[in-house]
Design an enzyme around this catalytic site. Structure first.
Site, short mmCIF file in Angstrom:
data_model
loop_
_atom_site.label_atom_id
_atom_site.label_comp_id
_atom_site.label_asym_id
_atom_site.label_seq_id
_atom_site.Cartn_x
_atom_site.Cartn_y
_atom_site.Cartn_z
N GLN A 84 0.84 -1.14 -0.09
CA GLN A 84 -0.01 0.12 0.00
C GLN A 84 0.77 1.20 -0.11
O GLN A 84 0.50 2.17 -0.35
CB GLN A 84 -0.98 -0.03 1.04
CG GLN A 84 -1.95 -1.04 1.16
CD GLN A 84 -3.15 -0.99 2.37
OE1 GLN A 84 -2.95 -1.73 3.00
NE2 GLN A 84 -3.91 -0.23 2.20
N ASN A 88 -1.36 -10.33 9.14
CA ASN A 88 -2.04 -9.04 9.50
C ASN A 88 -3.64 -9.66 8.82
O ASN A 88 -3.75 -9.96 7.80
CB ASN A 88 -1.75 -8.07 8.51
CG ASN A 88 -2.78 -6.91 8.58
OD1 ASN A 88 -2.49 -5.89 9.65
ND2 ASN A 88 -3.51 -6.71 7.75
N GLU A 89 -4.46 -9.42 9.61
CA GLU A 89 -5.96 -9.64 9.43
C GLU A 89 -6.18 -10.91 8.71
O GLU A 89 -6.59 -10.75 7.62
CB GLU A 89 -6.54 -8.40 8.67
CG GLU A 89 -6.55 -7.11 9.58
CD GLU A 89 -7.29 -5.97 8.93
OE1 GLU A 89 -7.89 -6.27 7.70
OE2 GLU A 89 -7.48 -4.78 9.55
N ASN A 104 -7.25 -4.67 15.03
CA ASN A 104 -7.63 -3.70 14.30
C ASN A 104 -8.93 -3.72 14.43
O ASN A 104 -9.82 -4.48 14.06
CB ASN A 104 -6.99 -4.18 12.84
CG ASN A 104 -5.56 -3.96 12.45
OD1 ASN A 104 -4.73 -3.79 13.45
ND2 ASN A 104 -5.15 -4.38 11.15
N GLU A 154 -4.21 -0.96 14.22
CA GLU A 154 -5.16 -0.18 13.25
C GLU A 154 -6.04 0.32 13.94
O GLU A 154 -6.94 -0.28 14.26
CB GLU A 154 -5.17 -1.01 12.03
CG GLU A 154 -4.07 -1.33 11.14
CD GLU A 154 -4.24 -1.93 9.80
OE1 GLU A 154 -5.37 -1.60 9.29
OE2 GLU A 154 -3.47 -2.86 9.33
N TRP A 173 -6.52 -1.29 -1.20
CA TRP A 173 -6.71 -2.56 -2.15
C TRP A 173 -7.96 -2.35 -2.72
O TRP A 173 -7.90 -2.73 -4.09
CB TRP A 173 -6.73 -3.77 -1.08
CG TRP A 173 -5.75 -3.79 0.20
CD1 TRP A 173 -5.91 -3.39 1.22
CD2 TRP A 173 -4.40 -4.59 -0.18
NE1 TRP A 173 -4.69 -3.63 1.92
CE2 TRP A 173 -4.01 -4.29 1.16
CE3 TRP A 173 -3.79 -4.95 -1.11
CZ2 TRP A 173 -2.62 -4.59 1.51
CZ3 TRP A 173 -2.46 -5.27 -0.91
CH2 TRP A 173 -1.89 -5.14 0.38
#
Length: 474
Positions: free
Chosen positions: A19, A159-160, A297, A375, A434
């Site tokens: 990103q 992540n996630e 997050n 996050e 994304w």
């Protein structure tokens, strides 16, 4: 009353390689699952993103100047192993050594993620998280990083994972863009937990002097009404997105209620139960007892009501307020109660959801010693003012209001006993999204993408004050 944060509470910004870096074809970087997917869509390109690959020092200097102590970064797997395994790309390795050295220069402690939504293309093509070869290669990539980057003391495995498993196979917003395959979603969830566990156990077996954790997307689901049917829909949604991960990574076993809810979802959709072995469950249990922290997050909450129709997902990718639809057969339908504030992308602003999730982890998963909010932030439509100078500071009162509310919820959870050690705002600078491209801006620092110039937002100044005083202004 002004709310206090502990004196050792750390604050920083978050990024993700794909990103922010840009340079997707530079220095031997291999392709990832998004490259072909985005090229075929033709809506937006991940180049140049925020050009962090070349401008990282500028962004780290801003982070330091605005009071940050920590930063979230991720390593692009395909910069290290362009094919996911096999030959190492030395230019990619050298880049991350330079990046981590720059963090040290700017007095920033990096929390580094091994996998942030960017599976190498070859491994995605053979099944991604459904492929045992992918899981094995992921562990070997982690081993390489642990040996190569001893300067990193805070690692994050994945992540996630829920965002990948659900959006790849249930809602279809991530490649391979399949919908309604709850069986694949739950198998991917379990496989992610296994890969995470093996990496945690590997890290601990290497005797390294650092910490390792995982980052989960945890949006609290509530019932739309006080009916038992709506409460059950919220429980089913929780099972889809949260429960398996919390049980597996933080407790080391899947609770009977979790498995019963999953079986109910799969039975309603006439799909088979996911498979797991005794060896996998032993690894999961061992890892949960060695995990150093969990990252949360949390951006929004969800409200569910009973629904028995066909599954339908409409993703609001352009900020057309009120356009999103989320209803899943065998689970429920998302519907916000009257009076809930939302962003242009239909994300609810509900800090109570943050508090409730932090307290849930504190109360229900006592094995994990520490929590970080890894996050939290708000995406807004923002533009440069007409008469802009290098010293222009961009007003973003909505972001300040959002951060104040959510940081207050974090402070309340700490007061109630949750061991929350720090907070990373999403995001450090404006980035590529994304599924939204460049229209949804989260940064503390505005990036003028055509020129790549950076401008400070008022939220950066506000957060600096919080970081320095450990007081959340009223």
């Amino acid at each position: 009353m002004r709310k206090q944060l502990p004196k050792d509470f750390v604050i920083g910004g978050a990024t993700a390689a794909y990103q922010v870096e840009g340079a997707t074809k530079e220095d031997g970087k291999g392709r990832v699952l998004w490259d072909d997917f985005l090229e075929k869509q033709g809506r937006f390109s991940p180049d140049p993103a925020a050009d962090f690959y070349h401008r990282y020092d500028e962004d780290l200097a801003l982070a330091e100047a605005y009071g940050h102590q920590v930063i979230r970064l991720s390593i692009a797997w395909s910069r290290i192993f362009p094919d996911g395994a096999g030959a190492v790309e030395p230019r990619g390795v050298a880049f991350y050594h330079r990046l981590f050295a720059a963090c040290a220069k700017h007095h920033l402690i990096p929390f580094v993620t091994l996998h942030h939504f960017d599976t190498p293309e070859r491994l995605h093509a053979i099944g991604d998280w459904l492929s045992q070869e992918m899981l094995e290669d992921f562990v070997e990539y982690a081993r390489f990083c642990f040996e190569e980057f001893p300067e990193i003391k805070h690692w994050i495995t994945i992540n996630e994972p829920t965002s990948m498993a659900v959006q790849q196979y249930t809602s279809g917003t991530f490649p391979p863009a399949e919908t309604g395959h709850f069986d694949k979603t739950f198998q991917a969830e379990h496989n992610q937990i296994v890969a995470h566990a093996r990496i945690v156990n590997l890290y601990k077996s290497m005797g390294l002097d650092g910490e390792i954790g995982i980052v989960h997307a945890l949006q609290t689901p509530y019932p739309y009404s006080d009916s038992s049917e709506d409460q059950h829909a919220a429980d089913l949604q929780d099972a889809l997105e949260n429960r398996l991960y919390l049980d597996g990574t933080l407790a080391g076993d899947y609770a009977p209620k979790t498995l019963a809810l999953i079986k109910e979802i799969l039975a309603a959709n006439q799909q088979p139960m996911f498979k797991y072995t005794d060896e996998e469950m032993a690894a999961i249990k061992k890892a949960a007892h060695q995990l150093d922290f969990v990252g949360v997050n949390n951006y929004f909450s969800k409200w569910l009501r009973a629904y028995h129709g066909k599954s339908e997902t409409i993703h609001n990718g352009d900020g057309s307020k009120g356009s999103s639809v989320a209803r899943l057969h065998g689970i429920g339908e998302e519907k916000k109660p009257a009076g809930i504030e939302t962003t242009d992308w239909d994300w609810s602003i509900y800090p109570r959801g943050m508090y409730d999730m932090l307290m849930r982890i504190h109360q229900d998963y006592p094995l994990v010693p520490a929590i970080y909010v890894t996050e939290n932030g708000i995406g807004l439509k923002e533009s440069l003012p007409a008469e802009v100078t290098p010293n222009t500071v961009i007003a973003d009162p909505k972001r300040i209001d959002y951060l104040k509310k959510y940081l207050s919820a974090v402070a309340d959870a700490i007061q109630a006993g949750a061991n929350v050690k720090g907070y990373f705002v999403w995001s450090l600078q404006d980035q590529f999204s994304w599924t939204n491209g460049y229209s949804k801006r989260y940064g503390l620092f505005f990036v003028d993408f055509p020129t790549q110039k950076r401008y400070v937002k008022q939220s950066a100044e506000w957060l600096k004050q919080v970081s320095q005083t450990h007081v959340i202004p009223e």
